[in-house]
Design a protein around this motif. Structure first.
Motif, PDB file in Angstrom:
ATOM      1  N   PRO A  80       0.823  -1.226   0.000  1.00 59.05           N
ATOM      2  CA  PRO A  80       0.000   0.000   0.000  1.00 59.05           C
ATOM      3  C   PRO A  80       0.853   1.271   0.000  1.00 59.05           C
ATOM      4  O   PRO A  80       0.535   2.240  -0.696  1.00 59.05           O
ATOM      5  CB  PRO A  80      -0.804  -0.102   1.290  1.00 59.05           C
ATOM      6  N   LEU A 117       2.397   1.818  -3.481  1.00 61.53           N
ATOM      7  CA  LEU A 117       1.351   2.253  -4.419  1.00 61.53           C
ATOM      8  C   LEU A 117       1.028   3.728  -4.215  1.00 61.53           C
ATOM      9  O   LEU A 117       0.825   4.476  -5.176  1.00 61.53           O
ATOM     10  CB  LEU A 117       0.097   1.403  -4.236  1.00 61.53           C
ATOM     11  N   GLN A 118       0.991   4.151  -2.952  1.00 61.60           N
ATOM     12  CA  GLN A 118       0.710   5.566  -2.685  1.00 61.60           C
ATOM     13  C   GLN A 118       1.822   6.463  -3.223  1.00 61.60           C
ATOM     14  O   GLN A 118       1.569   7.521  -3.764  1.00 61.60           O
ATOM     15  CB  GLN A 118       0.516   5.794  -1.187  1.00 61.60           C
ATOM     16  N   LEU A 166       3.829   5.735  -5.743  1.00 62.67           N
ATOM     17  CA  LEU A 166       3.765   5.731  -7.199  1.00 62.67           C
ATOM     18  C   LEU A 166       2.692   6.716  -7.661  1.00 62.67           C
ATOM     19  O   LEU A 166       2.897   7.486  -8.591  1.00 62.67           O
ATOM     20  CB  LEU A 166       3.452   4.327  -7.709  1.00 62.67           C
ATOM     21  N   LEU A 185      -6.320   2.466  -5.715  1.00 64.10           N
ATOM     22  CA  LEU A 185      -5.008   2.966  -5.304  1.00 64.10           C
ATOM     23  C   LEU A 185      -4.042   2.827  -6.478  1.00 64.10           C
ATOM     24  O   LEU A 185      -3.939   1.762  -7.066  1.00 64.10           O
ATOM     25  CB  LEU A 185      -4.515   2.172  -4.094  1.00 64.10           C
ATOM     26  N   ALA A 186      -3.335   3.922  -6.789  1.00 64.41           N
ATOM     27  CA  ALA A 186      -2.435   3.974  -7.937  1.00 64.41           C
ATOM     28  C   ALA A 186      -3.143   3.477  -9.198  1.00 64.41           C
ATOM     29  O   ALA A 186      -2.615   2.707  -9.972  1.00 64.41           O
ATOM     30  CB  ALA A 186      -1.153   3.180  -7.696  1.00 64.41           C
ATOM     31  N   PHE A 199      -7.430  -2.823  -2.537  1.00 67.05           N
ATOM     32  CA  PHE A 199      -7.130  -1.483  -3.050  1.00 67.05           C
ATOM     33  C   PHE A 199      -8.330  -0.756  -3.637  1.00 67.05           C
ATOM     34  O   PHE A 199      -8.226   0.031  -4.567  1.00 67.05           O
ATOM     35  CB  PHE A 199      -5.960  -1.517  -4.040  1.00 67.05           C
TER      36      PHE A 199
END
Lengths: 447, 324
Positions: free
Chosen positions: A94, A97-98, A100, B72-73, B290
């Motif tokens: 997580p 991903l944040q 990125l 997310l992303a 996500f």
């Protein structure tokens, strides 16, 4: 790297073993590997710092020595090795991903577990194209499975492999002896050339020792069978290359499911879920006789079973000859300010020298073929497992491994459907309803 | 707010017409106005600024996220209330709500009754009263994860103490995680072990504020201790009971660590979600799958559920002692 928090313990245990046996192989007279760029980094005008972010407990990626070697040879490209956390799924992924998404915060090189590779492949915009820096020349160094997983949906090379799990079958020699089965690892390997023979062996075992599980539970066997079946079905597991869910259509998935159902309904499992206290205790007390063993699992077994069981465990080949569970990759986020230098460092770490250094330091089994063939790995034996030749066993299991395509939501679907398998094995789901539920859960998880 | 009262009081001591004329004109007047009117707000502002950043902002931002298909992303599309409609039709979400309410009821009711009885016992003249009072608080200072780990081992299927004890009476080993009711009981015992003493101490503190002469008067009138307990203690404890019920409601509805540890650290809460609570559902959606938007919507529904059930509980508890 396996995506599990217990990595610390297993790595600590693996490290002790690996260090002991590879001490003799430690020499500085090794010629530099062709792919590795120890001294070949082009000198940039000014000093740059490359941040390398990894995860895992204990030795995690075991890059201390490799980074030291690189930094000594490349004063202008200094690597800063940061292990962010020991938890991959709920912390590292997580967070990365944040970063990125935010466009900053991620390192110049980041590590990624197998479970998230489908997700990353579907987001090519976040990663540098490694072919731009000449890394596409490394193809011959890796098994096809490892290489293909590092190619994203646009067909660009964006990640190179670090360690690989491979697959073997660990078994309890003491229980096999009680059950009147052979105990030598070559004889045991001959007991199960394929999964059918494994099932038959299990029935014999159960007839002799009805109270002991032949196998721990559903997960490992399912994944090993699935990895082999996927190869027969175009390298697809839960998704096809268009990201369409095929959990209900892929005969490989059904075959793996059916095999586990047969095994469980024959009463051959100890009905345990991996990574639980019950599972640990059963490992110590001989609650089950065999367990699918990726390379890193050897450390889990020795660390959990303890000295009292030394010599009780041994390693044989996995039925069907190939399999894999776990492994990681390195990639360069496109937000990196120094992608060229980062790619050079990545090339070094995933090269023969980097792989061998990590194996010596942490026992991480190399996915690089030249590293697997190096005596430091090829002659590796595991003292806890009666000096089993772990190097060749695992190398053989990944040599024939078929490439597998991971969909964007592979990890979520995998977790959801395996939950049904565990439930059916343990009795909260009826086997009669299990397949319908298996598909339903897969569909829900795919969103 | 007590602050307003205070500021008002200070200004009000000056007769209003005198104040108007005595005020020096210009900047000094402004300064003095600031001193009297604005400074108190300035002094309490740190709390409200922090609350705005860490309380209000996340609340509003979560609401904003919940109106999107927010990966997310990944892609983010505004979809209005679609997350909410989908959520309200999601079996898994309702399953987690049922689990949460179920565990809350079987944990909280016995817990508060037990705490009340415990407090009443501790309020008597006992030898080593201080030690006893401190020892009921001991579970509270142990880490919740440690509690959960130990209890999970006790409830182990193959090698657990509870099953061994039951085995002495010929009961087959129970796989506590496997069925909803067994897992709820196991989790409820963890919650109760930890929180009963805490509530008992709060009740005890409240009991000690009840004037002794009430009991003496009741005793003279011939009221039994039981009658005294229900007729004096419980009604006078009502504000405290309301407080503990509301705090327990909030705690019960956000139950997370115990079921997570009980389920080997997974967010699924058992193979068929037998003991997945709403908090686990939110974490699973947001940080395993996500789906931030969906998780945010679930968080908002949870917020509303807590609000509603706290109000229901408040109404229920307010009624106690009235009929007696």
């Amino acid at each position: 790297m396996m995506n599990n928090t217990r990595r610390g313990r297993l790595l600590a245990a693996v490290a002790v073993g690996a260090l002991a046996l590879s001490a003799a192989a430690c020499g500085s007279d090794e010629p530099p590997a062709t792919g590795a760029a120890t001294g070949a980094a082009s000198a940039p005008a000014e000093k740059v710092e490359i941040t390398l972010q990894t995860f895992g407990g204990g030795e995690n990626f075991a890059y201390d020595e490799a980074v030291k070697t690189w930094n000594a040879a490349n004063p202008n490209v200094q690597v800063k090795y940061v292990n962010l956390t020991d938890r991959f799924e709920d912390t590292y992924l997580p967070q990365v991903l944040q970063w990125l998404e935010a466009g900053s915060g991620a390192g110049d090189i980041i590590a990624m577990d197998e479970g998230a590779m489908g997700l990353m492949s579907a987001r090519p915009q976040y990663f540098a194209d490694l072919a731009q820096y000449g890394l596409d020349s490394r193809k011959a160094d890796f098994p096809e499975y490892k290489w293909n997983t590092g190619v994203n949906k646009d067909g660009k090379l964006y990640a190179l492999g670090t360690d690989i799990g491979g697959m073997a079958m660990c078994y309890r020699t003491d229980l096999f002896k009680q059950a009147g089965l052979p105990t030598g690892r070559d004889d045991v390997s001959k007991l199960w050339p394929d999964w059918n023979a494994y099932l038959e062996t299990g029935k014999k075992f159960k007839a002799a020792l009805p109270k002991v599980g032949f196998v721990d539970g559903a997960n490992t066997v399912y994944n090993s069978v699935l990895a082999q079946e996927a190869g027969k079905n175009g390298g697809q597991v839960y998704f096809d290359q268009n990201q369409t869910l095929i959990v209900d259509k892929n005969p490989g998935v059904k075959a793996a499911f059916d095999y586990v159902a047969t095994l469980s309904q024959a009463g051959l499992t100890a009905k345990l879920r991996s990574w639980t206290e019950e599972w640990n205790t059963a490992m110590q007390k001989g609650g089950f006789a065999t367990m699918g063993c990726p390379s890193w699992m050897l450390g889990v077994i020795s660390g959990t079973s303890g000295d009292a069981n030394k010599g009780n465990w041994d390693v044989a080949a996995v039925p069907g000859g190939s399999g894999n569970w776990g492994g990681s990759w390195l990639m360069v986020p496109s937000q990196s300010k120094h992608p060229k230098e980062a790619a050079e460092v990545l090339n070094f770490l995933t090269g023969k020298e980097g792989h061998i250094a990590a194996f010596k330091e942490g026992g991480n089994f190399p996915s690089s073929i030249p590293a697997q063939q190096d005596p430091a790995v090829a002659d590796a034996k595991n003292a806890y497992f009666n000096d089993a030749p772990s190097g060749p066993i695992f190398a053989a299991s990944v040599a024939q491994l078929s490439p597998v395509f991971f969909g964007e939501k592979h990890a979520q679907v995998k977790a959801a459907v395996e939950e049904v398998l565990v439930g059916a094995d343990q009795g909260s789901v009826k086997w009669a309803d299990a397949w319908t539920r298996f598909v339903e859960e897969g569909v829900k998880a795919a969103g | 707010m007590s602050l307003d009262v205070d500021a008002g009081h200070r200004t009000r001591t000056l007769p209003s017409n005198q104040r108007r004329h005595a005020r020096p004109p210009g900047p000094r007047r402004l300064l003095s106005w600031l001193d009297l009117r604005a400074a108190p707000y300035f002094f309490v502002s740190p709390y409200f600024v922090l609350f705005a950043i860490f309380g209000i902002f996340p609340l509003i931002f979560t609401l904003w996220v919940s109106l999107h298909d927010w990966q997310l992303a990944g892609d983010k599309t505004f979809i209005g209330l679609e997350n909410y409609t989908e959520l309200l039709a999601d079996d898994k979400f309702w399953n987690s709500v049922v689990n949460t309410v179920g565990i809350f009821v079987i944990a909280t009711v016995p817990q508060l009754v037990l705490a009340l009885l415990l407090a009443s016992a501790l309020n008597k003249r006992l030898r080593g009263r201080l030690v006893l009072r401190l020892s009921v608080l001991a579970p509270l200072i142990t880490s919740v994860v440690a509690v959960a780990v130990v209890f999970t081992q006790l409830y182990g299927r193959d090698y657990g103490l509870v099953n061994w004890l039951l085995g002495l009476f010929g009961v087959e080993p129970i796989h506590w995680q496997n069925a909803a009711w067994t897992s709820w009981i196991a989790i409820a015992t963890m919650v109760d072990w930890r929180w009963t003493g805490y509530n008992a101490i709060i009740y005890l503190a409240a009991m000690q504020t009840i004037p002794k002469d009430l009991y003496e008067a009741a005793a003279i009138d011939g009221a039994s201790p039981r009658r005294q307990f229900w007729g004096i203690t419980v009604p006078l404890l009502k504000p405290t009971i309301i407080f503990t019920v509301i705090v327990s409601t909030i705690g019960g509805f956000t139950l997370f660590a115990e079921p997570v540890m009980f389920g080997s650290g997974l967010m699924t809460g058992g193979t068929t979600g037998q003991f997945q609570t709403v908090a686990m559902f939110i974490v699973k959606e947001g940080f395993r799958d996500f789906q931030y938007g969906y998780a945010a919507a679930a968080a908002w529904i949870l917020f509303l559920l807590i609000l509603i059930s706290a109000l229901i509980n408040f109404a229920l508890v307010r009624g106690i002692g009235r009929s007696r």
